[in-house]
Design a protein around this motif. Structure first.
Motif, PDB file in Angstrom:
ATOM      1  N   TYR A 121      44.369  20.084  15.601  1.00  0.00           N
ATOM      2  CA  TYR A 121      43.291  19.391  16.311  1.00  0.00           C
ATOM      3  C   TYR A 121      42.711  20.282  17.399  1.00  0.00           C
ATOM      4  O   TYR A 121      41.503  20.281  17.642  1.00  0.00           O
ATOM      5  CB  TYR A 121      43.807  18.087  16.906  1.00  0.00           C
ATOM      6  N   GLY A 122      43.589  21.059  18.053  1.00  0.00           N
ATOM      7  CA  GLY A 122      43.098  22.001  19.047  1.00  0.00           C
ATOM      8  C   GLY A 122      42.170  23.034  18.431  1.00  0.00           C
ATOM      9  O   GLY A 122      41.150  23.407  19.023  1.00  0.00           O
ATOM     10  N   SER A 123      42.512  23.500  17.216  1.00  0.00           N
ATOM     11  CA  SER A 123      41.664  24.460  16.519  1.00  0.00           C
ATOM     12  C   SER A 123      40.314  23.842  16.155  1.00  0.00           C
ATOM     13  O   SER A 123      39.263  24.477  16.288  1.00  0.00           O
ATOM     14  CB  SER A 123      42.372  24.952  15.256  1.00  0.00           C
ATOM     15  N   ARG A 124      40.365  22.588  15.738  1.00  0.00           N
ATOM     16  CA  ARG A 124      39.115  21.890  15.392  1.00  0.00           C
ATOM     17  C   ARG A 124      38.232  21.719  16.622  1.00  0.00           C
ATOM     18  O   ARG A 124      37.016  21.915  16.554  1.00  0.00           O
ATOM     19  CB  ARG A 124      39.454  20.531  14.786  1.00  0.00           C
ATOM     20  N   GLN A 125      38.835  21.367  17.751  1.00  0.00           N
ATOM     21  CA  GLN A 125      38.070  21.200  18.981  1.00  0.00           C
ATOM     22  C   GLN A 125      37.509  22.531  19.468  1.00  0.00           C
ATOM     23  O   GLN A 125      36.422  22.581  20.047  1.00  0.00           O
ATOM     24  CB  GLN A 125      38.950  20.569  20.061  1.00  0.00           C
ATOM     25  N   ARG A 126      38.246  23.619  19.218  1.00  0.00           N
ATOM     26  CA  ARG A 126      37.738  24.939  19.606  1.00  0.00           C
ATOM     27  C   ARG A 126      36.485  25.269  18.816  1.00  0.00           C
ATOM     28  O   ARG A 126      35.525  25.849  19.371  1.00  0.00           O
ATOM     29  CB  ARG A 126      38.821  26.001  19.376  1.00  0.00           C
ATOM     30  N   GLU A 127      36.457  24.941  17.542  1.00  0.00           N
ATOM     31  CA  GLU A 127      35.260  25.165  16.729  1.00  0.00           C
ATOM     32  C   GLU A 127      34.095  24.317  17.229  1.00  0.00           C
ATOM     33  O   GLU A 127      32.944  24.771  17.273  1.00  0.00           O
ATOM     34  CB  GLU A 127      35.562  24.837  15.265  1.00  0.00           C
ATOM     35  N   LEU A 128      34.414  23.075  17.606  1.00  0.00           N
ATOM     36  CA  LEU A 128      33.378  22.199  18.141  1.00  0.00           C
ATOM     37  C   LEU A 128      32.827  22.759  19.448  1.00  0.00           C
ATOM     38  O   LEU A 128      31.611  22.738  19.686  1.00  0.00           O
ATOM     39  CB  LEU A 128      33.951  20.797  18.353  1.00  0.00           C
ATOM     40  N   LYS A 184      25.312  16.589  28.166  1.00  0.00           N
ATOM     41  CA  LYS A 184      26.136  15.582  27.516  1.00  0.00           C
ATOM     42  C   LYS A 184      26.870  16.203  26.324  1.00  0.00           C
ATOM     43  O   LYS A 184      26.259  16.872  25.486  1.00  0.00           O
ATOM     44  CB  LYS A 184      25.283  14.409  27.034  1.00  0.00           C
ATOM     45  N   THR A 185      28.185  15.952  26.256  1.00  0.00           N
ATOM     46  CA  THR A 185      29.003  16.531  25.185  1.00  0.00           C
ATOM     47  C   THR A 185      29.605  15.474  24.275  1.00  0.00           C
ATOM     48  O   THR A 185      30.389  15.805  23.404  1.00  0.00           O
ATOM     49  CB  THR A 185      30.151  17.357  25.801  1.00  0.00           C
ATOM     50  N   GLY A 186      29.240  14.221  24.463  1.00  0.00           N
ATOM     51  CA  GLY A 186      29.844  13.135  23.691  1.00  0.00           C
ATOM     52  C   GLY A 186      29.182  12.903  22.348  1.00  0.00           C
ATOM     53  O   GLY A 186      28.306  13.657  21.910  1.00  0.00           O
ATOM     54  N   GLY A 187      29.602  11.831  21.708  1.00  0.00           N
ATOM     55  CA  GLY A 187      29.115  11.525  20.372  1.00  0.00           C
ATOM     56  C   GLY A 187      28.106  10.407  20.318  1.00  0.00           C
ATOM     57  O   GLY A 187      27.649  10.033  19.235  1.00  0.00           O
ATOM     58  N   THR A 188      27.743   9.836  21.459  1.00  0.00           N
ATOM     59  CA  THR A 188      26.753   8.772  21.488  1.00  0.00           C
ATOM     60  C   THR A 188      25.624   9.142  22.428  1.00  0.00           C
ATOM     61  O   THR A 188      25.811   9.890  23.379  1.00  0.00           O
ATOM     62  CB  THR A 188      27.375   7.440  21.948  1.00  0.00           C
ATOM     63  N   ALA A 189      24.462   8.595  22.141  1.00  0.00           N
ATOM     64  CA  ALA A 189      23.280   8.877  22.953  1.00  0.00           C
ATOM     65  C   ALA A 189      22.491   7.584  23.120  1.00  0.00           C
ATOM     66  O   ALA A 189      22.511   6.712  22.249  1.00  0.00           O
ATOM     67  CB  ALA A 189      22.413   9.943  22.287  1.00  0.00           C
ATOM     68  N   PRO A 190      21.780   7.434  24.230  1.00  0.00           N
ATOM     69  CA  PRO A 190      20.935   6.246  24.395  1.00  0.00           C
ATOM     70  C   PRO A 190      19.773   6.272  23.414  1.00  0.00           C
ATOM     71  O   PRO A 190      19.367   7.332  22.930  1.00  0.00           O
ATOM     72  CB  PRO A 190      20.455   6.350  25.841  1.00  0.00           C
ATOM     73  N   ARG A 191      19.232   5.118  23.158  1.00  0.00           N
ATOM     74  CA  ARG A 191      18.043   5.047  22.310  1.00  0.00           C
ATOM     75  C   ARG A 191      16.857   5.638  23.059  1.00  0.00           C
ATOM     76  O   ARG A 191      16.733   5.481  24.271  1.00  0.00           O
ATOM     77  CB  ARG A 191      17.752   3.604  21.923  1.00  0.00           C
ATOM     78  N   ASP A 192      15.989   6.308  22.329  1.00  0.00           N
ATOM     79  CA  ASP A 192      14.844   6.955  22.963  1.00  0.00           C
ATOM     80  C   ASP A 192      13.978   5.951  23.716  1.00  0.00           C
ATOM     81  O   ASP A 192      13.427   6.261  24.772  1.00  0.00           O
ATOM     82  CB  ASP A 192      13.999   7.683  21.917  1.00  0.00           C
ATOM     83  N   GLU A 193      13.858   4.731  23.176  1.00  0.00           N
ATOM     84  CA  GLU A 193      13.016   3.733  23.824  1.00  0.00           C
ATOM     85  C   GLU A 193      13.613   3.209  25.131  1.00  0.00           C
ATOM     86  O   GLU A 193      12.936   2.528  25.910  1.00  0.00           O
ATOM     87  CB  GLU A 193      12.742   2.559  22.879  1.00  0.00           C
ATOM     88  N   VAL A 229      24.494  18.208  23.518  1.00  0.00           N
ATOM     89  CA  VAL A 229      25.013  19.333  22.736  1.00  0.00           C
ATOM     90  C   VAL A 229      26.206  18.911  21.876  1.00  0.00           C
ATOM     91  O   VAL A 229      26.706  19.710  21.085  1.00  0.00           O
ATOM     92  CB  VAL A 229      25.426  20.515  23.639  1.00  0.00           C
ATOM     93  N   GLY A 230      26.641  17.674  22.021  1.00  0.00           N
ATOM     94  CA  GLY A 230      27.760  17.169  21.223  1.00  0.00           C
ATOM     95  C   GLY A 230      27.275  16.566  19.919  1.00  0.00           C
ATOM     96  O   GLY A 230      26.172  16.841  19.438  1.00  0.00           O
ATOM     97  N   LYS A 231      28.081  15.693  19.358  1.00  0.00           N
ATOM     98  CA  LYS A 231      27.742  15.076  18.081  1.00  0.00           C
ATOM     99  C   LYS A 231      26.519  14.187  18.181  1.00  0.00           C
ATOM    100  O   LYS A 231      25.878  13.886  17.176  1.00  0.00           O
ATOM    101  CB  LYS A 231      28.943  14.286  17.565  1.00  0.00           C
TER     102      LYS A 231
END
Length: 299
Positions: A121-128, A184-193, A229-231
């Motif tokens: 998992y650490g290797s996967r996070q390093r790639e991310l 922001k590095t997370g996986g969710t974002a607010p709606r544009d509206e 820059v995240g998911k």
């Protein structure tokens, strides 16, 4: 609704537990049957209320979650904090002129000190992390605005409210106005509206208007941005979500009104749970009355 015999048996077992001194067995200790320990506000009337732009966003989303996270320390997992901290540190290095190779080397130097639970998992996070850094670097190189400061602290007063915090980037646009950039590095974002009423960005702009960055020659807000820059970015490039300047909003005082309302709510004494998009990953769902795992049971 259980049969009478089952209820009587359960009552008998509870009685045995009470006699044995088992904590919580006595119905007199059940929170649903006890009075509130204190009905007064957390912040006494007249005292200063301190808040940050991120807390305004958290409280506006759900007052109960804000209270439990701030009072009990429930929040993001260490893994998410590790990754976010690394990316923000890398962004500062890039902003200071470091090359991609040097940033990657610095991340490698500290990576083995971080606990991701398992090697794979650490290797996967390093790639991310590497993908995030590349997204930010490409955005940074294409950004036409002047960078004034990174990780810049702010502290301003408005009435009985003190706004404190730290901005990822403070920039100056072509009109000389201040633009706040939040990475922001997370996986969710607010709606544009919803961006023009995004609480955190709005409070950042309000801080600019109140003189938080006067020493840097910035007194007028020129908008604010989330750089995903995240998911949540969805693509190989950073996704930019922009909030228009407060002066261009048909209700330019909305951020000040929000701060006043949130400050009054943070003072207590009632903190309401609200259903929102963050409920799915809420770390305090087991204590929340609007969530199945935390719903109140009637004795």
């Amino acid at each position: 609704q259980a049969p009478s015999a089952l209820r009587q048996a359960a009552a008998g077992q509870l009685s045995r537990l009470v006699a044995a001194g088992v904590r919580g067995a006595d119905p007199a200790q059940w929170y649903a049957l006890t009075e509130l320990s204190d009905t007064g506000p957390i912040v006494p009337p007249g005292e200063r209320v301190r808040l940050s732009p991120s807390q305004v966003e958290s409280f506006a989303r759900c007052g109960l979650r804000w209270l439990l996270e701030s009072a009990a320390g429930a929040g993001q997992t260490d893994v998410l904090r590790h990754l976010g901290t690394v990316i923000h540190a890398a962004a500062v290095l890039i902003s200071d002129g470091a090359a991609e190779r040097a940033v990657a080397q610095r991340i490698d130097d500290i990576w083995h000190h971080l606990d991701f639970g398992s090697a794979w998992y650490g290797s996967r996070q390093r790639e991310l992390a590497e993908r995030m850094v590349r997204k930010f670097l490409a955005w940074h190189e294409a950004n036409p605005r002047d960078l004034l400061a990174t990780e810049q602290a702010l502290r301003v007063r408005v009435g009985q409210v003190e706004i404190t915090g730290r901005v990822d980037r403070l920039e100056r646009d072509a009109q000389g106005r201040g633009v706040i950039v939040d990475l922001k590095t997370g996986g969710t974002a607010p709606r544009d509206e919803d961006l023009d009423r995004h609480p955190q960005l709005g409070v950042y702009q309000l801080a600019v208007l109140l003189g938080a960055f006067e020493e840097l020659g910035i007194t007028e807000p020129g908008g604010a941005e989330l750089v995903q820059v995240g998911k949540a970015g969805f693509t190989a490039r950073a996704r930019v979500q922009r909030q228009r300047p407060l002066s261009d909003d048909p209700a330019p005082g909305w951020a000040k009104d929000l701060v006043d309302a949130v400050a009054a709510g943070m003072a207590g004494p009632v903190f309401r749970a609200r259903v929102n998009a963050g409920c799915r990953t809420c770390p305090v769902a087991s204590c929340c009355p609007v969530h199945p795992d935390g719903a109140q049971l009637s004795p």
